[in-house]
Design an enzyme around this catalytic site. Sequence first.
Site, short mmCIF file in Angstrom:
data_model
loop_
_atom_site.label_atom_id
_atom_site.label_comp_id
_atom_site.label_asym_id
_atom_site.label_seq_id
_atom_site.Cartn_x
_atom_site.Cartn_y
_atom_site.Cartn_z
N THR A 91 -4.90 -7.28 10.81
CA THR A 91 -5.23 -6.04 10.10
C THR A 91 -4.78 -4.81 10.89
O THR A 91 -4.24 -3.86 10.33
CB THR A 91 -6.75 -5.97 9.83
OG1 THR A 91 -7.11 -7.13 9.06
CG2 THR A 91 -7.12 -4.72 9.06
N ARG B 156 -1.30 -14.39 4.49
CA ARG B 156 -2.04 -13.76 5.59
C ARG B 156 -1.27 -13.88 6.90
O ARG B 156 -1.26 -12.97 7.72
CB ARG B 156 -3.45 -14.34 5.68
CG ARG B 156 -4.25 -14.00 4.40
CD ARG B 156 -5.71 -14.28 4.50
NE ARG B 156 -6.39 -13.43 5.45
CZ ARG B 156 -6.70 -12.15 5.25
NH1 ARG B 156 -6.35 -11.54 4.13
NH2 ARG B 156 -7.35 -11.47 6.17
N ASN C 257 -2.02 0.25 6.84
CA ASN C 257 -1.50 -1.01 7.38
C ASN C 257 -0.60 -1.79 6.41
O ASN C 257 -0.48 -3.00 6.50
CB ASN C 257 -2.64 -1.88 7.92
CG ASN C 257 -3.59 -2.36 6.85
OD1 ASN C 257 -3.45 -2.03 5.68
ND2 ASN C 257 -4.57 -3.13 7.26
N HIS D 216 -2.13 -5.52 1.62
CA HIS D 216 -3.42 -6.20 1.45
C HIS D 216 -3.12 -7.58 0.90
O HIS D 216 -2.21 -7.74 0.09
CB HIS D 216 -4.31 -5.44 0.45
CG HIS D 216 -5.45 -6.28 -0.07
ND1 HIS D 216 -6.66 -6.34 0.56
CD2 HIS D 216 -5.54 -7.12 -1.14
CE1 HIS D 216 -7.45 -7.18 -0.11
NE2 HIS D 216 -6.79 -7.66 -1.14
N PHE E 6 -16.18 3.72 6.27
CA PHE E 6 -14.76 4.00 6.01
C PHE E 6 -14.41 4.02 4.52
O PHE E 6 -13.26 4.28 4.16
CB PHE E 6 -13.86 2.99 6.73
CG PHE E 6 -14.05 1.56 6.29
CD1 PHE E 6 -13.44 1.07 5.14
CD2 PHE E 6 -14.84 0.69 7.04
CE1 PHE E 6 -13.61 -0.24 4.73
CE2 PHE E 6 -15.02 -0.63 6.64
CZ PHE E 6 -14.39 -1.09 5.48
N LYS F 253 0.81 -1.22 0.00
CA LYS F 253 0.00 0.00 0.00
C LYS F 253 0.85 1.28 0.00
O LYS F 253 2.06 1.23 0.25
CB LYS F 253 -0.93 -0.02 1.21
CG LYS F 253 -1.98 -1.14 1.13
CD LYS F 253 -2.90 -1.10 2.34
CE LYS F 253 -3.97 -2.16 2.26
NZ LYS F 253 -4.88 -2.09 3.43
#
Length: 141
Positions: free
Chosen positions: A93, A87, A114, A117, A59, A11
């Site tokens: 998260t 993951r 964070n 993804h 959000f 991100k």
Amino acid sequence: MAVQRTFSIIKPDAVAKNVIGKITTRFEEAGLKIVASKIKQLSKAEAEGFYAEHSARGFFGDLVAFMTSGPVVVQVLEGENAIALNRELMGATNPKEAAPGTIRADFAESIDANAVHGSDSEAAAAREIAYFFAATEVTTR
């Protein structure tokens, strides 16, 4: 175990911190192969389309604004049990809840910024990969 493909986004917050290589190294050291990768600036329409399942949530606007705030790295990762492994590598998260040594514990600032993804299921992985990559852009290694 079966070889799977999963989708990953590094991100804007992590790209801005110049930790693309550190995150990619985590994937590779865990046995995942990068079979497609590109860096791109998401348009508002691309971000809205990708996160359409969240469009009714409060959000959503902030998520779209964040994901278009700078470039991202979109990748297809391949390996044994790739979805669960990715993951696990990412961590929770919320980086405050992420286990030490996970990507989010080490590189993320907040639940919003964070760092990464990753697909949460085979169906999501297939959909997310197809959203950003033509079949001809994904290689075999």
